[in-house]
Design an enzyme around this catalytic site. Structure first.
Site, short mmCIF file in Angstrom:
data_model
loop_
_atom_site.label_atom_id
_atom_site.label_comp_id
_atom_site.label_asym_id
_atom_site.label_seq_id
_atom_site.Cartn_x
_atom_site.Cartn_y
_atom_site.Cartn_z
N CYS A 92 3.83 -7.33 10.50
CA CYS A 92 3.67 -6.62 9.23
C CYS A 92 4.92 -5.80 8.86
O CYS A 92 5.94 -6.36 8.49
CB CYS A 92 2.41 -5.77 9.28
SG CYS A 92 1.86 -5.29 7.63
N HIS A 196 -2.49 -8.37 12.22
CA HIS A 196 -2.68 -7.42 13.32
C HIS A 196 -3.71 -8.02 14.26
O HIS A 196 -4.45 -8.93 13.88
CB HIS A 196 -3.15 -6.07 12.78
CG HIS A 196 -2.12 -5.42 11.89
ND1 HIS A 196 -1.01 -4.77 12.40
CD2 HIS A 196 -2.02 -5.35 10.55
CE1 HIS A 196 -0.29 -4.31 11.39
NE2 HIS A 196 -0.87 -4.65 10.26
N1 GLN Z 1 4.15 -0.40 5.05
C1 GLN Z 1 4.08 -1.82 4.89
C2 GLN Z 1 3.24 -2.25 3.70
O1 GLN Z 1 2.38 -1.53 3.27
C3 GLN Z 1 3.58 -2.47 6.18
C4 GLN Z 1 2.18 -2.07 6.56
C5 GLN Z 1 1.78 -2.57 7.93
O2 GLN Z 1 2.60 -2.65 8.83
N2 GLN Z 1 0.50 -2.84 8.11
O3 GLN Z 1 3.43 -3.32 3.18
#
Ligand code: GLN
Length: 241
Positions: A92, A196
């Protein structure tokens, strides 16, 4: 055989339990009597020599910003590890920073530009992409996980292979049905994904990472009991579809 793992910035980049990916690798390596060492690499610290797996997990926008300068300072080092055979897993927020840029609500964060993709923020009428995901990969079958991101990632050319094709959920951008990226680089490999709980739910990918990092064949890895993992995957399949 020695799996030497580096978790980059565990204090900032380990959203939604991304450390579980490392715990999965540890468990699956130890089941095969493979020695393992885990380094938590903080801002300013050096990645240990002979590291063959590096993970940069998910992060909030503000945390991505905090580690960015340090991350850029180690671009060549990271590239070297990968070209020499290490596997790099970006989840992510960690995945987003491997591309050209990630545009947050406030600013544009320059990425490492290791791969040809970019990440835009959601447009005014678009929501965060949140929920369970199923994607399909030819070698690993169905991939399960959950996503929670504002950014939309676009792979920029056809040479760049997505990790999977979306069956359910948003993936890279909730529009072109791609999820993640899979890119061999020299002797190594980069996997980027929005999922995740990725390796805990996808044991075939975990084993692939172990074989790739150790430079051995799939068949050299002893079979272990995957009944619990399979039960869990069957449950997810029923729940998500
Ligand atoms: N901050 C990033 C987004 O909102 C990644 C979020 C995350 O790692 N779940 O796209």
């Amino acid at each position: 055989m020695f799996l030497k793992i580096c978790h980059l910035y565990p204090q900032q980049m380990s959203l939604y339990g991304d450390r579980g990916n490392i715990i999965t690798l540890k468990y699956r390596a130890e089941q095969r009597n493979i020695k393992i060492e885990i380094q938590s690499c903080l801002i300013g610290e050096k990645i240990e020599q002979n590291t063959n797996f590096i993970m940069l997990g998910g992060g909030q926008d503000a945390d991505q910003e905090k580690i960015l300068k340090d991350l850029h300072s180690r671009k060549l080092e990271i590239q070297d590890f990968i070209l020499n055979g290490a596997v790099f897993l970006g989840i992510c927020g960690g995945y987003q920073l491997l591309g050209a840029y990630y545009e947050t609500v406030n600013q544009k964060l320059e990425g490492l530009n290791l791969l040809n993709f970019f990440t835009e923020r959601a447009k005014k009428n678009e929501k965060r992409i949140i929920g369970n995901v199923i994607a399909y990969n030819e070698n690993f079958g169905e991939l399960y996980g959950f996503e929670n991101h504002g950014g939309r990632t676009f792979l920029q050319n056809n040479n760049l292979q997505a990790l999977g094709k979306i069956i359910s959920g948003g993936g890279n951008n909730a529009s072109d049905l791609t999820e993640g990226v899979y890119s061999e680089q020299g002797a190594g490999l980069i996997i980027g994904t929005y999922l995740h709980s990725f390796l805990p739910k996808n044991y075939k990918v975990a084993d692939h990472i172990i074989t790739k990092a150790l430079k051995i064949n799939d068949l050299d890895l002893k079979e272990i009991d995957n009944n619990l993992e399979i039960k869990n995957r069957n449950f997810l399949k029923l729940k998500i579809k």
